[in-house]
Write a protein that holds these residues in place. Structure first.
Motif, PDB file in Angstrom:
ATOM      1  N   GLN A  51       0.908  -1.282   0.041  1.00 28.94           N
ATOM      2  CA  GLN A  51      -0.077   0.080   0.095  1.00 28.94           C
ATOM      3  C   GLN A  51       0.776   1.290   0.056  1.00 28.94           C
ATOM      4  O   GLN A  51       1.853   1.232   0.581  1.00 28.94           O
ATOM      5  N   LYS A  52       0.500   2.263  -0.826  1.00 30.12           N
ATOM      6  CA  LYS A  52       1.248   3.433  -0.688  1.00 30.12           C
ATOM      7  C   LYS A  52       0.260   4.434  -0.869  1.00 30.12           C
ATOM      8  O   LYS A  52      -0.699   4.465  -1.355  1.00 30.12           O
ATOM      9  N   ARG A  53       0.875   5.731  -0.118  1.00 28.14           N
ATOM     10  CA  ARG A  53       0.215   6.928  -0.300  1.00 28.14           C
ATOM     11  C   ARG A  53       0.575   7.963  -1.726  1.00 28.14           C
ATOM     12  O   ARG A  53       1.811   8.094  -1.603  1.00 28.14           O
ATOM     13  N   ILE A  54      -0.232   8.363  -2.314  1.00 24.48           N
ATOM     14  CA  ILE A  54       0.088   9.486  -3.510  1.00 24.48           C
ATOM     15  C   ILE A  54      -0.255  10.790  -3.052  1.00 24.48           C
ATOM     16  O   ILE A  54      -1.579  10.890  -2.917  1.00 24.48           O
ATOM     17  N   TYR A  55       0.504  11.722  -3.166  1.00 24.82           N
ATOM     18  CA  TYR A  55      -0.002  13.035  -2.663  1.00 24.82           C
ATOM     19  C   TYR A  55      -0.074  13.664  -4.041  1.00 24.82           C
ATOM     20  O   TYR A  55       0.836  13.764  -4.935  1.00 24.82           O
ATOM     21  N   CYS A  56      -1.241  14.774  -3.731  1.00 25.48           N
ATOM     22  CA  CYS A  56      -1.371  15.518  -4.865  1.00 25.48           C
ATOM     23  C   CYS A  56      -0.303  16.490  -5.177  1.00 25.48           C
ATOM     24  O   CYS A  56       0.093  16.840  -6.482  1.00 25.48           O
ATOM     25  N   ASN A  57       0.349  17.096  -4.148  1.00 19.35           N
ATOM     26  CA  ASN A  57       1.443  18.053  -4.456  1.00 19.35           C
ATOM     27  C   ASN A  57       2.676  17.490  -4.904  1.00 19.35           C
ATOM     28  O   ASN A  57       3.669  18.298  -5.272  1.00 19.35           O
ATOM     29  N   ALA A  58       2.593  16.170  -4.928  1.00 17.76           N
ATOM     30  CA  ALA A  58       3.743  15.714  -5.733  1.00 17.76           C
ATOM     31  C   ALA A  58       3.632  15.057  -7.115  1.00 17.76           C
ATOM     32  O   ALA A  58       4.664  14.623  -7.988  1.00 17.76           O
ATOM     33  N   LEU A  59       2.487  15.493  -7.911  1.00 20.27           N
ATOM     34  CA  LEU A  59       2.091  15.354  -9.116  1.00 20.27           C
ATOM     35  C   LEU A  59       2.132  16.579  -9.624  1.00 20.27           C
ATOM     36  O   LEU A  59       1.753  17.474  -9.326  1.00 20.27           O
ATOM     37  N   PRO A  60       2.401  16.511 -11.212  1.00 21.28           N
ATOM     38  CA  PRO A  60       2.338  17.926 -12.013  1.00 21.28           C
ATOM     39  C   PRO A  60       0.882  18.364 -12.591  1.00 21.28           C
ATOM     40  O   PRO A  60       0.694  18.167 -13.607  1.00 21.28           O
ATOM     41  N   LEU A  61       0.060  18.556 -11.565  1.00 20.72           N
ATOM     42  CA  LEU A  61      -1.193  18.922 -11.584  1.00 20.72           C
ATOM     43  C   LEU A  61      -1.360  20.471 -11.877  1.00 20.72           C
ATOM     44  O   LEU A  61      -0.752  21.166 -11.283  1.00 20.72           O
ATOM     45  N   ARG A  62      -2.449  20.905 -12.707  1.00 15.75           N
ATOM     46  CA  ARG A  62      -2.785  21.918 -12.591  1.00 15.75           C
ATOM     47  C   ARG A  62      -3.750  22.331 -11.518  1.00 15.75           C
ATOM     48  O   ARG A  62      -3.558  23.571 -10.809  1.00 15.75           O
ATOM     49  N   SER A  63      -4.670  21.369 -11.179  1.00 13.77           N
ATOM     50  CA  SER A  63      -5.583  21.611  -9.725  1.00 13.77           C
ATOM     51  C   SER A  63      -5.878  20.241  -9.398  1.00 13.77           C
ATOM     52  O   SER A  63      -5.822  19.286  -9.980  1.00 13.77           O
ATOM     53  N   HIS A  64      -6.483  20.226  -8.145  1.00 17.13           N
ATOM     54  CA  HIS A  64      -7.237  19.088  -7.599  1.00 17.13           C
ATOM     55  C   HIS A  64      -8.250  19.538  -6.728  1.00 17.13           C
ATOM     56  O   HIS A  64      -8.149  20.622  -6.141  1.00 17.13           O
ATOM     57  N   HIS A  65      -9.167  18.877  -6.808  1.00 25.18           N
ATOM     58  CA  HIS A  65     -10.421  19.291  -6.037  1.00 25.18           C
ATOM     59  C   HIS A  65     -11.129  18.023  -5.165  1.00 25.18           C
ATOM     60  O   HIS A  65     -11.335  16.783  -5.997  1.00 25.18           O
ATOM     61  N   PHE A  66     -11.280  17.951  -4.110  1.00 26.59           N
ATOM     62  CA  PHE A  66     -11.988  16.927  -3.123  1.00 26.59           C
ATOM     63  C   PHE A  66     -13.306  17.194  -2.989  1.00 26.59           C
ATOM     64  O   PHE A  66     -13.769  18.385  -2.622  1.00 26.59           O
ATOM     65  N   GLN A  67     -14.247  16.178  -2.904  1.00 26.44           N
ATOM     66  CA  GLN A  67     -15.807  16.299  -2.441  1.00 26.44           C
ATOM     67  C   GLN A  67     -16.165  14.961  -2.242  1.00 26.44           C
ATOM     68  O   GLN A  67     -15.602  14.038  -2.307  1.00 26.44           O
ATOM     69  N   LYS A  68     -17.414  15.044  -1.401  1.00 25.70           N
ATOM     70  CA  LYS A  68     -18.034  13.878  -1.098  1.00 25.70           C
ATOM     71  C   LYS A  68     -19.298  13.765  -1.780  1.00 25.70           C
ATOM     72  O   LYS A  68     -20.356  14.781  -1.662  1.00 25.70           O
ATOM     73  N   VAL A  69     -19.519  12.878  -2.279  1.00 22.53           N
ATOM     74  CA  VAL A  69     -20.961  12.501  -2.716  1.00 22.53           C
ATOM     75  C   VAL A  69     -21.683  11.541  -1.897  1.00 22.53           C
ATOM     76  O   VAL A  69     -21.287  10.603  -2.012  1.00 22.53           O
ATOM     77  N   GLY A  70     -22.294  12.314  -0.997  1.00 26.12           N
ATOM     78  CA  GLY A  70     -22.952  11.438   0.080  1.00 26.12           C
ATOM     79  C   GLY A  70     -21.507  11.025   0.885  1.00 26.12           C
ATOM     80  O   GLY A  70     -21.261  12.016   1.453  1.00 26.12           O
TER      81      GLY A  70
END
Length: 901
Positions: free
Chosen positions: A792-811
Motif C-alpha cells: 500500500q502506498k499514499r500518493i500526494y497531489c502536490n507531488a504530481l504535476p497537476l494544474r489543480s485538484h478538488h476533493f468532494q464527497k458525494v454522500g
C-alpha cells in the motif's frame, strides 16, 4: 565515509529492550508528584511549554471518579501531530491535538488524559472524511483473521542455490483480530496549523509546535450537531512508558553557531517523526563531528531519551551507538530492533547453563514410564522447506469403523524451561521470537529451538499431544490430552504436502519427497495427508458455516542473493490447501486446550480473546458501504465473511476489489489479546470474535511464544502431571499484558523489515511499474494497493504535476478530481476522478538519499506505455525471479508458523 570503529564516550547499549535505567514510569526528571509550578515566567527561567504531570494520588482519584480516562496512546505515523486513545465506551477515539497536548508521551505509552472543555473539541468538517477521526493503527491483524500458516523467512547458508526465497510474513500475522494494516487510513485529517510543509508530500517533523499553534480556531460549537464534534483531551500523566525511548536517526549541528547550546550539544534527528528531536552532548559524539559533520551525514545512530524538560521542545538524550551507513540492511535492521525494544543480544552464560550439558541429548529412561509412547505411529511435520524449529507434528490413523484417530503433537518446551530458572526469566522477558526478512531473533537459545525441542525426523522427541477420534466430517467423538514421546518419520514441506493433495490417486515420486523412515512408506504418509486434508476441508467449511471470519491480506516473499543478502525479486505468497490443512488442526488443538484449562482453572486460565469491532468505526463503514452500493452485512463475523466472499465481480480485478474491501473491513477490528480468566467477570468478554468461539488460547507454538509455555504448564497441572502454578490472577494478567506488548512490537518490527527490503528492491531494481487500485481517498492524497506487489502506498497531489485538484464527497463517497496541464497548449487539460476502487497505473521509485520509495501516478493517456528500459529490464528480471522462486524451495521459518493462532 564510514566510521565504524570510532569510540563514543559513553556507556554501552546495555538494555536492548525497554527503557534506560534513568527513565522511570512517570518520566525522567518530571516527578508526577512535583507540585512546584514552572508555569510562571521569572528572571532566568524559561516559560514552560508542557504542563507538570498530575500527582499519582490525584490521578488515581480522577480515574475512580471518571473525570480522567486512561488508554494507550497512538500517534498517527503519517500526521505526527495527531494522536488518539481509544474511547472506553467503544465510540469514536478521543483526539489529542499536537505535541503540547501529548505532554511528552510517546507512541504506545499508557497515558491518562483529561477531556478539554467542549468548545475546544475537534470540529469534524462536513467535507472531510469520516476516518480522519480515528487514529491510524500499526498493523496487528490477528492470525486467525488473515492466516498464520505462512512461511516467515529462511536462514542464510543454502549453498546449493544462488538465491533463497524469503518470506516477509508477520510471525503468525496475528490474523485473528484484524484491525491491522491501517497505517493507510481512509481519509485525511483536518488541516492543522501546527504542521509545516517544506517538501512535496511530506510533513515537517522537526517544526517545533507551540501551544498557540496547537489550538483550534475559535468558533461557537454549541450550534454544531453533536456528531460534528470529537472529544478532545490532553495528557496529564504517563502510567507506563511502553515506548523504548530509543530511536534511530542522524546527528546534525545546531543551527545557531553563536548560541551557548552550540558549544555543548548536537541535535539528534530521529527517523521516526513521532519521536522528538533530541539534544545530545557533544562530548558523546565522534571526536571530529564538530569539525567534519558532513562525514557523518549518512551515519545512522541510536539515541536514548533520558529527560524531557517542561520548558523545552526538544528532549535530552544519550548517544548509544553508531550503527553504520543508512540504507544498508544490517544497520537499519539493528535500528528497528532497538527502537522497538527487541533483545537481540546473545544469551548469557547463566541462561545457557540451564540447558542440558551432556550432548547429544537423549530421552531419559524415566520419561518412558510417564508418557504415552507413540514412536511407532506415522507422525510427520509439515513446515516451510527451510524451517529449523519444528514445534508441531500431525498424525492420522484410519479406524475400522471408518473414523480417524488424529493427533496434534507439540514440542514439550516446558520440560526444558524450568519455572523460575534464568532461562525461564529471559524467555518470559523476550516473550516471542521476532521474524525479520533475513533472520529470526529467537525467544529461546538455538540449541532448544533447532535441536532439543525441534521435532526433527527420525529422532525421539518429548511432546504434548491432543488426540481425537474424528468422523470423516470432523465431528469429535473422543478427545485425549497427555505427554507423549514421538519419532517423526519425515519432514514434509508445504510443497510436498501440496503435491500429495494434488495427486490423490497417483504416488508422488520418491525423488520429489524427503527421506522417510524405513518403518513407514511413502504411501502411508500420502494416505495420512489426504485423510487430514479431507477432514480439514470439512472442519474449515463448518467453521465458516458457524460464523467465523477471515480477512486475507497479501504477504510478500522475497528472493535474496545468498552472498550479498540483497533482495533480487519478490512475489505475493500463495496460501494453499497444505497451509489450510495445518491451520485447521492447530485451531482445533488451541480451542480444545482452552476449554480444558478453563474447566480446571476457571480463575487462572491464560486465554486469548478477540473483542468485536469498534462500534463507531463499524457504523461509519456501514454507512460508507451503503453509499457505495456494496451489500455488506456487518451484523456478525460470519455475515461479514459471507459478504466479503460474495461482494465482488468476476473479472480479472475482482480479487483486487476484494482486497480493498478487506482492507476497509480490517480497520474497525480490534486486536486479539491474552488475558487471565479470573480478571474478567463477564464470560461473554472471553469470546473470540473472528473465530466466533467462546474460548481460545495459544498452545501450538511454545518454541516461539512464551504464552504457549504458560499454557503448557497449566495443561500439565490440569492433567495432574505437576502442581498448579503458584500464581495469582493479577500476576498472570501482568504476564499476559507483557506478552501482548511484545507481540505488538514484534509484528511492527516484522512489518518494518518487509518495508525495508521492499524499499531496497525498488532502489536496486526500480523504477517498478504496476497497476494499482484506490483503497482510500483523502482531501489532498489517496491510498492505493499496488496490485503486483501487494503493498500500500499514499500518493500526494502536490507531488504530481497537476494544474489543480478538488476533493468532494458525494454522500459518503469521497472523490478527488485531478487535472493535469495539457502537453500541448491547444489541447484540453487532462482530468481523472479518483474514488474507491478506481484503477490507476503507478510507478514506484526510490527517494534519495533516504531509503524510502514513493508512488507516482502515471498521467492519464500514458497507462500501459511503459518505459522500454523498465519493460526490458526490471520486468524481465522480476519475471525470471518469480519463475526461479516457484522452482526453489518455498520460504521457510525458523519457527513453525503453522502453529500461530
Amino acid at each position: 565515509m564510514n566510521h565504524p570503529n570510532y569510540r563514543l564516550n559513553l556507556r554501552p547499549l546495555e538494555t536492548p529492550r525497554g527503557v534506560s535505567s534513568l527513565v522511570g514510569p512517570h518520566g525522567v526528571g518530571a516527578s508526577p508528584g512535583d507540585k512546584k509550578s514552572k508555569n510562571k515566567t521569572a528572571r532566568g527561567k524559561k516559560k514552560s511549554i508542557f504542563e507538570t504531570y498530575m500527582s499519582k494520588e490525584d490521578v488515581s482519584e480522577g480515574l475512580k471518579r471518571g473525570t480522567l480516562i486512561q488508554g494507550v496512546l497512538r500517534i498517527n505515523p503519517k500526521k505526527f501531530h495527531e494522536a488518539f486513545i481509544p474511547s472506553p465506551d467503544g465510540d469514536r477515539d478521543i483526539f489529542i491535538d499536537g505535541v503540547v497536548a501529548r505532554n511528552r508521551a510517546l507512541n504506545g505509552d499508557l497515558v491518562v488524559v483529561k477531556l478539554l472543555p467542549e468548545e475546544q473539541w475537534k470540529v469534524i468538517k462536513p467535507e472531510s472524511n469520516d476516518k480522519e477521526t480515528e487514529g491510524a493503527y500499526e498493523s496487528d491483524l490477528p492470525e486467525e483473521l488473515c492466516g498464520s500458516h505462512l512461511p516467515q523467512q529462511s536462514l542464510k547458508g543454502y549453498n546449493d542455490s544462488p538465491d533463497v526465497i524469503i518470506e516477509a510474513q508477520f510471525d503468525d500475522s496475528d490474523s485473528e483480530d484484524g484491525h491491522g494494516h491501517t497505517q493507510n487510513a481512509l481519509v485525511d485529517g483536518v488541516k492543522k496549523l501546527s504542521v509545516c510543509v517544506h517538501e512535496k508530500g511530506k510533513e515537517d517533523a522537526g517544526a517545533p509546535v507551540t501551544k498557540d499553534e496547537n489550538t483550534f480556531m475559535q468558533q461557537d460549537t454549541r450550534a454544531l450537531p453533536e456528531k460534528s464534534l470529537q472529544r478532545s483531551a490532553k495528557v496529564v500523566y504517563i502510567l507506563e512508558k511502553k515506548h523504548s525511548r530509543a530511536a534511530t536517526g542522524f546527528l546534525k549541528l545546531l543551527a545557531d553557531k553563536n548560541s551557548e547550546l552550540f558549544r555543548k550539544y548536537a541535535l539528534f534527528s530521529p527517523s521516526d517523526h513521532r519521536v522528538p528531536r533530541i539534544y545530545v552532548p557533544l562530548k558523546d559524539c565522534p571526536q571530529d563531528f564538530l569539525t567534519r559533520p558532513k562525514d557523518y551525514a549518512n551515519t545512522l545512530f541510536i539515541c536514548r531519551i533520558v529527560d524531557w524538560k517542561e520548558d523545552s521542545n526538544f528532549a535530552l538524550g544519550q548517544l548509544a551507538k553508531s550503527l553504520g551507513q543508512a540504507g544498508e540492511i544490517e544497520p537499519e535492521t539493528e535500528g528497528i530492533l532497538t527502537e522497538y525494544g527487541v533483545d537481540f543480544s546473545d544469551f548469557p552464560s547463566e541462561v545457557l547453563e540451564c540447558l542440558p550439558q551432556g550432548l547429544p541429548w537423549t530421552v531419559p529412561l524415566e520419561e518412558f514410564s510417564k508418557r504415552r509412547d507413540l514412536r511407532r505411529d506415522c507422525i510427520f511435520t509439515i513446515d516451510p522447506s527451510t524451517a529449523r524449529d519444528l514445534d508441531d507434528a500431525l498424525s492420522c490413523k484410519s479406524l475400522a469403523d471408518g473414523n480417524f484417530e488424529v493427533g496434534v503433537h507439540i514440542a514439550d518446551v516446558s520440560y526444558f524451561v524450568p519455572e523460575g530458572s534464568n532461562l525461564d526469566k529471559v524467555a518470559a522477558e523476550r516473550a516471542t521470537s521476532v521474524y525479520l526478512v533475513q533472520k529470526v531473533v529467537p525467544m529461546l537459545p538455538r540449541l532448544l529451538c533447532e535441536e532439543l525441542c525441534s521435532l526433527n525426523p527420525m529422532t525421539d522427541k518429548l511432546t504434548f499431544s491432543v488426540i481425537w477420534t474424528l468422523t470423516p466430517e470432523g465431528k469429535i467423538i473422543d478427545e485425549w490430552f497427555g505427554r507423549t514421546i514421538i519419532r517423526s518419520c519425515t519432514k514434509l514441506s508445504y510443497e510436498h504436502a501440496q503435491s500429495m493433495i494434488e495427486s490423490p490417486t497417483k504416488s508422488v515420486p520418491k525423488e520429489e519427497l524427503p527421506p522417510i523412515s524405513p518403518e513407514h512408506t511413502r504411501e502411508e504418509v500420502h494416505r495420512a495427508v489426504l485423510n487430514l486434508h479431507g477432514i480439514a476441508k470439512e472442519l474449515r467449511k463448518q467453521r465458516f458455516v458457524d460464523g467465523a471470519l477471515r480477512l486475507d491480506q497479501p504477504k510478500l516473499a522475497f528472493t535474496l542473493d545468498h552472498e550479498t543478502g540483497l533482495p533480487q525479486g519478490c512475489h505475493i505468497y500463495e496460501y494453499r490447501d497444505s497451509n489450510k490443512l495445518v491451520e485447521e488442526f492447530m485451531l482445533l488443538a488451541n480451542m480444545a486446550v482452552a476449554h480444558k484449562i478453563h474447566r480446571v482453572f476457571p480463575e487462572r486460565a491464560l486465554l486469548r480473546r478477540h473483542p468485536p469491532p469498534q462500534t463507531k468505526m463499524l457504523n461509519d463503514l456501514m454507512e460508507f458501504c451503503d453509499q457505495m452500493g456494496l451489500p455488506m452485512d456487518f451484523s456478525s463475523a460470519g455475515t461479514l465473511h459471507k459478504s466479503l466472499t460474495e461482494t465482488f465481480g468476476d473479472d480479472k480485478y475482482s480479487l483486487a476489489r476484494k482486497e480493498v474491501l478487506t482492507n476497509m473491513c480490517s480497520r474497525p477490528m480490534q486486536m486479539a489479546v491474552y488475558f487471565c480468566s479470573g480478571m474478567l467477570q463477564d464470560q461473554a468478554q472471553f469470546r473470540h470474535y473472528a473465530l466466533n468461539v467462546p474460548l481460545y488460547t495459544h498452545f501450538t507454538s511454545p518454541i516461539r511464544r512464551f504464552a504457549d509455555i504458560l499454557v503448557h504448564r497449566l495443561l500439565a497441572a490440569a492433567l495432574g502431571y505437576r502442581e498448579p502454578p503458584d500464581v495469582e490472577p493479577d500476576a498472570l494478567q501482568k504476564q499476559a499484558d507483557h506478552c501482548n506488548d511484545r507481540r505488538m512490537a514484534s509484528n511492527r518490527v516484522q512489518e518494518l523489515s518487509t518495508g525495508l527490503f521492499f524499499a531496497i528492491l525498488v532502489k536496486e531494481s526500480g523504477p517498478l511499474e504496476s497497476e494499482a487500485m484506490v483503497l482510500g481517498v483523502l482531501n489532498q492524497a489517496f491510498d492505493v494497493l499496488v496490485l503486483r506487489y501487494g503493498v500500500q502506498k499514499r500518493i500526494y497531489c502536490n507531488a504530481l504535476p497537476l494544474r489543480s485538484h478538488h476533493f468532494q464527497k458525494v454522500g459518503k463517497k469521497p472523490e478527488l478530481t485531478l487535472v493535469w496541464e495539457p502537453e500541448d497548449v491547444e489541447q484540453e487539460p487532462v482530468q481523472k476522478v479518483i474514488t474507491i476502487f478506481s484503477l490507476v497505473e503507478v510507478v514506484l521509485q526510490a527517494e534519495a538519499p533516504a531509503l524510502k520509495y514513493s508512488a507516482i501516478l502515471k498521467r492519464p493517456g500514458t497507462e500501459g506505455l511503459l518505459d522500454p528500459q523498465v519493460e526490458g529490464g526490471v520486468r524481465s528480471r522480476l519475471s525470471s525471479r518469480r519463475t526461479e522462486a516457484a522452482s526453489l524451495a518455498q520460504p521457510s521459518s525458523p519457527t513453525a508458523p503453522t502453529t500461530g493462532f
